[in-house]
Design a protein around this motif. Sequence first.
Motif, PDB file in Angstrom:
ATOM      1  N   GLY A 166       0.806  -1.223   0.000  1.00 32.39           N
ATOM      2  CA  GLY A 166       0.000   0.000   0.000  1.00 32.39           C
ATOM      3  C   GLY A 166       0.836   1.270   0.000  1.00 32.39           C
ATOM      4  O   GLY A 166       0.664   2.129  -0.876  1.00 32.39           O
ATOM      5  N   PRO A 167       1.753   1.431   0.964  1.00 31.76           N
ATOM      6  CA  PRO A 167       2.572   2.640   0.982  1.00 31.76           C
ATOM      7  C   PRO A 167       3.427   2.806  -0.278  1.00 31.76           C
ATOM      8  O   PRO A 167       3.587   3.920  -0.774  1.00 31.76           O
ATOM      9  CB  PRO A 167       3.455   2.452   2.222  1.00 31.76           C
ATOM     10  CG  PRO A 167       2.653   1.569   3.111  1.00 31.76           C
ATOM     11  CD  PRO A 167       1.923   0.639   2.187  1.00 31.76           C
ATOM     12  N   LEU A 168       3.946   1.711  -0.806  1.00 32.45           N
ATOM     13  CA  LEU A 168       4.734   1.800  -2.039  1.00 32.45           C
ATOM     14  C   LEU A 168       3.868   2.283  -3.202  1.00 32.45           C
ATOM     15  O   LEU A 168       4.283   3.152  -3.971  1.00 32.45           O
ATOM     16  CB  LEU A 168       5.357   0.443  -2.372  1.00 32.45           C
ATOM     17  CG  LEU A 168       6.579   0.074  -1.529  1.00 32.45           C
ATOM     18  CD1 LEU A 168       6.856  -1.422  -1.595  1.00 32.45           C
ATOM     19  CD2 LEU A 168       7.796   0.868  -1.989  1.00 32.45           C
ATOM     20  N   MET A 169       2.682   1.748  -3.309  1.00 29.57           N
ATOM     21  CA  MET A 169       1.787   2.140  -4.412  1.00 29.57           C
ATOM     22  C   MET A 169       1.359   3.602  -4.274  1.00 29.57           C
ATOM     23  O   MET A 169       1.267   4.314  -5.274  1.00 29.57           O
ATOM     24  CB  MET A 169       0.568   1.224  -4.461  1.00 29.57           C
ATOM     25  CG  MET A 169       0.928  -0.216  -4.611  1.00 29.57           C
ATOM     26  SD  MET A 169       0.588  -1.060  -6.141  1.00 29.57           S
ATOM     27  CE  MET A 169      -0.715  -0.323  -6.923  1.00 29.57           C
ATOM     28  N   ARG A 170       1.119   4.047  -3.045  1.00 29.15           N
ATOM     29  CA  ARG A 170       0.708   5.441  -2.839  1.00 29.15           C
ATOM     30  C   ARG A 170       1.856   6.424  -3.099  1.00 29.15           C
ATOM     31  O   ARG A 170       1.633   7.559  -3.513  1.00 29.15           O
ATOM     32  CB  ARG A 170       0.169   5.630  -1.425  1.00 29.15           C
ATOM     33  CG  ARG A 170      -1.197   4.993  -1.209  1.00 29.15           C
ATOM     34  CD  ARG A 170      -1.813   5.398   0.118  1.00 29.15           C
ATOM     35  NE  ARG A 170      -1.099   4.862   1.265  1.00 29.15           N
ATOM     36  CZ  ARG A 170      -1.270   3.629   1.752  1.00 29.15           C
ATOM     37  NH1 ARG A 170      -2.113   2.794   1.180  1.00 29.15           N
ATOM     38  NH2 ARG A 170      -0.596   3.237   2.824  1.00 29.15           N
ATOM     39  N   LEU A 171       3.076   5.988  -2.858  1.00 33.64           N
ATOM     40  CA  LEU A 171       4.234   6.847  -3.030  1.00 33.64           C
ATOM     41  C   LEU A 171       4.566   7.114  -4.500  1.00 33.64           C
ATOM     42  O   LEU A 171       5.040   8.192  -4.851  1.00 33.64           O
ATOM     43  CB  LEU A 171       5.456   6.201  -2.351  1.00 33.64           C
ATOM     44  CG  LEU A 171       6.789   6.914  -2.477  1.00 33.64           C
ATOM     45  CD1 LEU A 171       6.750   8.233  -1.701  1.00 33.64           C
ATOM     46  CD2 LEU A 171       7.907   6.026  -1.971  1.00 33.64           C
ATOM     47  N   CYS A 172       4.281   6.149  -5.351  1.00 31.65           N
ATOM     48  CA  CYS A 172       4.755   6.202  -6.743  1.00 31.65           C
ATOM     49  C   CYS A 172       3.647   6.602  -7.711  1.00 31.65           C
ATOM     50  O   CYS A 172       2.500   6.211  -7.551  1.00 31.65           O
ATOM     51  CB  CYS A 172       5.327   4.848  -7.123  1.00 31.65           C
ATOM     52  SG  CYS A 172       6.716   4.375  -6.062  1.00 31.65           S
ATOM     53  N   ASP A 173       4.049   7.364  -8.741  1.00 36.14           N
ATOM     54  CA  ASP A 173       3.095   7.858  -9.739  1.00 36.14           C
ATOM     55  C   ASP A 173       3.106   7.051 -11.029  1.00 36.14           C
ATOM     56  O   ASP A 173       2.228   7.241 -11.875  1.00 36.14           O
ATOM     57  CB  ASP A 173       3.391   9.325 -10.068  1.00 36.14           C
ATOM     58  CG  ASP A 173       3.150  10.233  -8.866  1.00 36.14           C
ATOM     59  OD1 ASP A 173       2.204   9.982  -8.104  1.00 36.14           O
ATOM     60  OD2 ASP A 173       3.936  11.199  -8.707  1.00 36.14           O
ATOM     61  N   SER A 174       4.086   6.186 -11.215  1.00 32.64           N
ATOM     62  CA  SER A 174       4.151   5.396 -12.449  1.00 32.64           C
ATOM     63  C   SER A 174       4.667   3.995 -12.129  1.00 32.64           C
ATOM     64  O   SER A 174       5.246   3.753 -11.057  1.00 32.64           O
ATOM     65  CB  SER A 174       5.097   6.055 -13.462  1.00 32.64           C
ATOM     66  OG  SER A 174       6.446   5.988 -12.994  1.00 32.64           O
ATOM     67  N   ARG A 175       4.453   3.104 -13.061  1.00 37.19           N
ATOM     68  CA  ARG A 175       4.941   1.731 -12.899  1.00 37.19           C
ATOM     69  C   ARG A 175       6.465   1.719 -12.773  1.00 37.19           C
ATOM     70  O   ARG A 175       7.020   1.004 -11.948  1.00 37.19           O
ATOM     71  CB  ARG A 175       4.498   0.881 -14.086  1.00 37.19           C
ATOM     72  CG  ARG A 175       4.879  -0.574 -13.956  1.00 37.19           C
ATOM     73  CD  ARG A 175       4.437  -1.386 -15.182  1.00 37.19           C
ATOM     74  NE  ARG A 175       4.481  -2.797 -14.975  1.00 37.19           N
ATOM     75  CZ  ARG A 175       5.598  -3.525 -14.884  1.00 37.19           C
ATOM     76  NH1 ARG A 175       6.768  -2.942 -14.957  1.00 37.19           N
ATOM     77  NH2 ARG A 175       5.537  -4.827 -14.709  1.00 37.19           N
ATOM     78  N   GLU A 176       7.132   2.513 -13.586  1.00 33.39           N
ATOM     79  CA  GLU A 176       8.593   2.566 -13.560  1.00 33.39           C
ATOM     80  C   GLU A 176       9.099   3.054 -12.202  1.00 33.39           C
ATOM     81  O   GLU A 176      10.068   2.514 -11.653  1.00 33.39           O
ATOM     82  CB  GLU A 176       9.124   3.476 -14.678  1.00 33.39           C
ATOM     83  CG  GLU A 176       8.874   2.944 -16.069  1.00 33.39           C
ATOM     84  CD  GLU A 176       7.439   3.141 -16.559  1.00 33.39           C
ATOM     85  OE1 GLU A 176       6.705   3.996 -16.000  1.00 33.39           O
ATOM     86  OE2 GLU A 176       7.035   2.420 -17.481  1.00 33.39           O
ATOM     87  N   GLU A 177       8.466   4.068 -11.670  1.00 32.61           N
ATOM     88  CA  GLU A 177       8.836   4.594 -10.358  1.00 32.61           C
ATOM     89  C   GLU A 177       8.593   3.538  -9.277  1.00 32.61           C
ATOM     90  O   GLU A 177       9.409   3.366  -8.364  1.00 32.61           O
ATOM     91  CB  GLU A 177       8.033   5.864 -10.056  1.00 32.61           C
ATOM     92  CG  GLU A 177       8.473   6.598  -8.826  1.00 32.61           C
ATOM     93  CD  GLU A 177       7.671   7.869  -8.582  1.00 32.61           C
ATOM     94  OE1 GLU A 177       7.776   8.400  -7.465  1.00 32.61           O
ATOM     95  OE2 GLU A 177       6.918   8.318  -9.482  1.00 32.61           O
ATOM     96  N   LEU A 178       7.486   2.806  -9.385  1.00 29.42           N
ATOM     97  CA  LEU A 178       7.159   1.758  -8.419  1.00 29.42           C
ATOM     98  C   LEU A 178       8.205   0.643  -8.456  1.00 29.42           C
ATOM     99  O   LEU A 178       8.686   0.198  -7.402  1.00 29.42           O
ATOM    100  CB  LEU A 178       5.766   1.194  -8.689  1.00 29.42           C
ATOM    101  CG  LEU A 178       5.295   0.061  -7.777  1.00 29.42           C
ATOM    102  CD1 LEU A 178       5.260   0.508  -6.320  1.00 29.42           C
ATOM    103  CD2 LEU A 178       3.926  -0.435  -8.233  1.00 29.42           C
ATOM    104  N   VAL A 179       8.582   0.201  -9.640  1.00 28.76           N
ATOM    105  CA  VAL A 179       9.591  -0.855  -9.768  1.00 28.76           C
ATOM    106  C   VAL A 179      10.904  -0.403  -9.132  1.00 28.76           C
ATOM    107  O   VAL A 179      11.542  -1.155  -8.393  1.00 28.76           O
ATOM    108  CB  VAL A 179       9.787  -1.250 -11.251  1.00 28.76           C
ATOM    109  CG1 VAL A 179      11.013  -2.126 -11.434  1.00 28.76           C
ATOM    110  CG2 VAL A 179       8.545  -1.947 -11.786  1.00 28.76           C
ATOM    111  N   GLU A 180      11.318   0.826  -9.382  1.00 28.01           N
ATOM    112  CA  GLU A 180      12.553   1.357  -8.804  1.00 28.01           C
ATOM    113  C   GLU A 180      12.460   1.439  -7.277  1.00 28.01           C
ATOM    114  O   GLU A 180      13.397   1.066  -6.566  1.00 28.01           O
ATOM    115  CB  GLU A 180      12.866   2.732  -9.380  1.00 28.01           C
ATOM    116  CG  GLU A 180      14.109   3.373  -8.814  1.00 28.01           C
ATOM    117  CD  GLU A 180      15.394   2.641  -9.144  1.00 28.01           C
ATOM    118  OE1 GLU A 180      16.373   2.829  -8.400  1.00 28.01           O
ATOM    119  OE2 GLU A 180      15.438   1.870 -10.127  1.00 28.01           O
ATOM    120  N   GLU A 181      11.331   1.897  -6.753  1.00 35.53           N
ATOM    121  CA  GLU A 181      11.170   2.019  -5.300  1.00 35.53           C
ATOM    122  C   GLU A 181      11.125   0.651  -4.627  1.00 35.53           C
ATOM    123  O   GLU A 181      11.645   0.481  -3.523  1.00 35.53           O
ATOM    124  CB  GLU A 181       9.918   2.829  -4.963  1.00 35.53           C
ATOM    125  CG  GLU A 181       9.875   3.296  -3.534  1.00 35.53           C
ATOM    126  CD  GLU A 181      11.063   4.161  -3.142  1.00 35.53           C
ATOM    127  OE1 GLU A 181      11.693   3.864  -2.103  1.00 35.53           O
ATOM    128  OE2 GLU A 181      11.377   5.130  -3.853  1.00 35.53           O
TER     129      GLU A 181
END
Length: 95
Positions: free
Chosen positions: A54-69
């Motif tokens: 949940g926190p990871l998904m809320r933090l990121c605005d794109s799939r690429e950003e999510l994968v990196e985080e």
Amino acid sequence: MTNVVIFVVEEYEPHPGEPSDTELLGLYEGTPLTERDSWWDAGSLPDRISIFRGPLMRLCDSREELVEEILVTVVHEIAHHFGIDDDRLHQLGWG
């Protein structure tokens, strides 16, 4: 790594005494390799690494950003298993 389990958990649930709005991206729970003695593995439960979706998904605005985080979070928590603290991780760019 041996005797370590990794979980993907929806949300972090704060421990007693923590603010109820505490959000973590990941959490290492265990005994770092640098703190173990010769008796450590005699019946020890596995160390736990939890990654909080949940926190990871809320933090990121794109799939690429999510994968990196997710990558940064997993490396960060694994580093704790090897005894690397937050200050050193920040110096190395994995904070």
